[in-house]
Design an enzyme around this catalytic site. Structure first.
Site, mmCIF file in Angstrom:
data_model
loop_
_atom_site.group_PDB
_atom_site.id
_atom_site.type_symbol
_atom_site.label_atom_id
_atom_site.label_comp_id
_atom_site.label_asym_id
_atom_site.label_seq_id
_atom_site.Cartn_x
_atom_site.Cartn_y
_atom_site.Cartn_z
ATOM 1 N N ARG A 174 0.845 -1.201 0.000
ATOM 2 C CA ARG A 174 0.000 0.000 0.000
ATOM 3 C C ARG A 174 0.877 1.245 0.000
ATOM 4 O O ARG A 174 1.830 1.361 0.756
ATOM 5 C CB ARG A 174 -0.918 0.032 1.219
ATOM 6 C CG ARG A 174 -1.645 1.377 1.267
ATOM 7 C CD ARG A 174 -2.869 1.400 2.055
ATOM 8 N NE ARG A 174 -3.465 2.752 1.996
ATOM 9 C CZ ARG A 174 -4.473 3.112 2.725
ATOM 10 N NH1 ARG A 174 -5.039 2.259 3.546
ATOM 11 N NH2 ARG A 174 -4.948 4.342 2.632
ATOM 12 N N ARG A 230 -6.195 2.708 -3.394
ATOM 13 C CA ARG A 230 -5.361 1.821 -2.584
ATOM 14 C C ARG A 230 -5.624 0.369 -2.955
ATOM 15 O O ARG A 230 -6.762 0.020 -3.276
ATOM 16 C CB ARG A 230 -5.608 2.029 -1.097
ATOM 17 C CG ARG A 230 -7.031 1.692 -0.693
ATOM 18 C CD ARG A 230 -7.500 2.473 0.481
ATOM 19 N NE ARG A 230 -7.980 3.756 0.026
ATOM 20 C CZ ARG A 230 -8.788 4.535 0.706
ATOM 21 N NH1 ARG A 230 -9.191 4.182 1.890
ATOM 22 N NH2 ARG A 230 -9.203 5.672 0.232
ATOM 23 N N ASP A 249 -6.925 -1.577 2.187
ATOM 24 C CA ASP A 249 -7.205 -0.679 3.302
ATOM 25 C C ASP A 249 -7.785 -1.536 4.414
ATOM 26 O O ASP A 249 -8.759 -2.260 4.194
ATOM 27 C CB ASP A 249 -8.203 0.399 2.866
ATOM 28 C CG ASP A 249 -8.422 1.462 3.926
ATOM 29 O OD1 ASP A 249 -7.481 1.736 4.699
ATOM 30 O OD2 ASP A 249 -9.526 2.034 3.973
ATOM 31 N N ASP A 253 -9.127 -1.161 8.303
ATOM 32 C CA ASP A 253 -9.490 -0.240 9.375
ATOM 33 C C ASP A 253 -10.052 -1.001 10.562
ATOM 34 O O ASP A 253 -10.935 -1.856 10.396
ATOM 35 C CB ASP A 253 -10.554 0.760 8.895
ATOM 36 C CG ASP A 253 -10.020 1.793 7.937
ATOM 37 O OD1 ASP A 253 -8.810 2.101 8.000
ATOM 38 O OD2 ASP A 253 -10.806 2.304 7.125
#
Length: 155
Positions: A82, A91, A94, A96
């Site tokens: 990334r 991207r 990702d 999170d």
């Protein structure tokens, strides 16, 4: 062991393969995957001049404390190549951290629950598939209720 929920997203390369690779890497790093949502094709959020995303959510068990889990997620993103070119930009992966048990937490590095998750269809839709009845520790509403509130507002 703690239970955490992670959002996964990709809009570059083989998006579905990127999510699959991320899950395999997280497992190899010791996270126990309890559930993974379907993959959802979604519009970009924030910055719209980029390819569509594929998003998913995962429920994991971990013995890592929250900031160590976040570090593991960021290291996995880097391991997968990334590159952060712009805020909310393209991207290949990702990851999170959305929720960690029922913890409400804030530091310079991490805010739990994720501070904007209740406003993001691409987070709530896959999360509701695997954790519809999970209660958001701040809003005291289920993920399903938060999703319904967001989608009702779109009509």
């Amino acid at each position: 062991m703690s239970v955490a929920y992670i959002a996964l997203g990709s809009n570059l390369g083989d998006k579905a393969a990127n999510l699959g690779q991320a899950v395999k890497l997280l497992q190899a790093k010791g996270l126990q995957i309890r559930a993974i949502s379907s993959f959802f094709q979604t519009e970009p959020y924030g910055v719209t001049d980029q390819p569509e995303f594929i998003n998913a959510a995962a429920c994991v068990e971990t013995s890592l404390p929250p900031e160590a889990l976040l570090k593991l997620l960021l290291e996995t993103e880097l391991e997968m190549g990334r590159v952060r070119l712009r805020h909310w930009g393209e991207r290949n992966i990702d990851l999170d951290l959305l929720l960690y048990d029922d913890l409400i937490y804030h530091s310079d590095k991490l805010t739990l629950p994720h501070p904007d998750m209740q406003n993001r269809l691409f987070v709530l839709q896959p999360l509701a598939e695997i954790a519809a009845e999970k209660i958001h520790p701040v809003y005291k509403k289920s993920i399903q209720t938060l999703l319904k509130s967001l989608t009702d507002g779109d009509e």
